[in-house]
Design an enzyme around this catalytic site. Sequence first.
Site, PDB file in Angstrom:
ATOM      1  N   ASP A  74      70.671  81.642  61.523  1.00 29.02           N
ATOM      2  CA  ASP A  74      72.078  81.300  61.739  1.00 29.02           C
ATOM      3  C   ASP A  74      72.552  80.607  60.464  1.00 29.02           C
ATOM      4  OD1 ASP A  74      74.408  79.771  62.179  1.00 29.02           O
ATOM      5  OD2 ASP A  74      74.024  79.655  64.321  1.00 29.02           O
ATOM      6  N   TRP A  99      64.456  75.190  62.013  1.00 25.56           N
ATOM      7  CA  TRP A  99      64.519  75.951  63.259  1.00 25.56           C
ATOM      8  C   TRP A  99      63.457  77.023  63.158  1.00 25.56           C
ATOM      9  CZ3 TRP A  99      66.561  76.849  67.969  1.00 25.56           C
ATOM     10  CH2 TRP A  99      66.726  78.173  68.404  1.00 25.56           C
ATOM     11  N   ASP A 118      67.517  74.893  56.138  1.00 29.26           N
ATOM     12  CA  ASP A 118      68.803  74.841  55.441  1.00 29.26           C
ATOM     13  C   ASP A 118      68.591  74.238  54.056  1.00 29.26           C
ATOM     14  OD1 ASP A 118      70.038  75.915  57.591  1.00 29.26           O
ATOM     15  OD2 ASP A 118      70.895  74.041  58.349  1.00 29.26           O
ATOM     16  N   ASN A 146      70.420  76.650  67.675  1.00 29.68           N
ATOM     17  CA  ASN A 146      70.238  76.696  66.214  1.00 29.68           C
ATOM     18  C   ASN A 146      71.534  76.555  65.418  1.00 29.68           C
ATOM     19  OD1 ASN A 146      71.494  79.150  66.357  1.00 29.68           O
ATOM     20  ND2 ASN A 146      69.858  80.318  65.383  1.00 29.68           N
ATOM     21  N   ASP A 147      72.671  76.466  66.104  1.00 31.87           N
ATOM     22  CA  ASP A 147      73.933  76.388  65.355  1.00 31.87           C
ATOM     23  C   ASP A 147      74.189  74.941  64.933  1.00 31.87           C
ATOM     24  OD1 ASP A 147      76.249  77.138  64.186  1.00 31.87           O
ATOM     25  OD2 ASP A 147      77.407  77.285  66.040  1.00 31.87           O
ATOM     26  N   TRP A 150      71.149  71.502  59.755  1.00 33.62           N
ATOM     27  CA  TRP A 150      69.861  70.794  59.681  1.00 33.62           C
ATOM     28  C   TRP A 150      69.800  69.861  58.466  1.00 33.62           C
ATOM     29  CZ3 TRP A 150      67.860  71.157  64.222  1.00 33.62           C
ATOM     30  CH2 TRP A 150      67.958  72.338  64.951  1.00 33.62           C
ATOM     31  N   TYR A 160      75.619  71.312  53.714  1.00 33.18           N
ATOM     32  CA  TYR A 160      74.884  72.574  53.916  1.00 33.18           C
ATOM     33  C   TYR A 160      75.335  73.642  52.921  1.00 33.18           C
ATOM     34  CZ  TYR A 160      73.878  77.154  55.901  1.00 33.18           C
ATOM     35  OH  TYR A 160      73.478  78.458  56.068  1.00 33.18           O
ATOM     36  N   THR A 163      70.644  79.149  54.025  1.00 32.08           N
ATOM     37  CA  THR A 163      69.401  79.050  54.816  1.00 32.08           C
ATOM     38  C   THR A 163      68.311  79.964  54.245  1.00 32.08           C
ATOM     39  OG1 THR A 163      70.761  78.642  56.768  1.00 32.08           O
ATOM     40  CG2 THR A 163      68.471  79.234  57.172  1.00 32.08           C
TER      41      THR A 163
END
Length: 173
Positions: A74, A99, A118, A146-147, A150, A160, A163
């Site tokens: 994600d 995740w 991330d 997972n949204d 991180w 962010y 990923t």
Amino acid sequence: MSIFDQFSEHLIRRTATHSSRRGIIAKMGKILVGAAVLTPVLPIDRISRYANAASASGKDDPGSCDYWKYCAVDGFLCSCCGGSSHECPPGTEPGNISWIGTCHNDKDGRNYLVSYNDCCGKTPCGHCQCNTNKGDRPGYAMGSHNDINWCMGNSNSTVYNCTVSIIVGVADD
Ligand code: ABN
């Protein structure tokens, strides 16, 4: 007129006298139909054609959401943001929290544990956004959702960027 020209003229005149337009069209039709029927069964190496078809579908392309490792991702793919499928882009650092997903690799038929980390420290990359989300649960099931950014677990920068997907082990041994 050269002998070659004479010969060509003779040949063309003879062909014209002995054949009708319809006959030629019918013959060409037969040849085309024969070729269409025979070509798929001829022993021609078609492996490269199928390989291209696989990459066109994105399954072999780390820049595509269909790439096998990205089954539960994600976010923006770092491979489209100056990094790679498993390396953060320069100027960013991996987040401390990740995740985890389990993805099936068609090539060897095995399942792999994949960590989605991330990369933090730069504004969101904005390229190749993927939401394959295998195993993701709604936000109220926090432990399986997972949204989430991180990067929030980092002390340096919580911004962010993208990923990465890192293989951490084989799932089915
Ligand atoms: N884990 C990717 C991400 C980052 C920010 C917001 C949502 C999802």
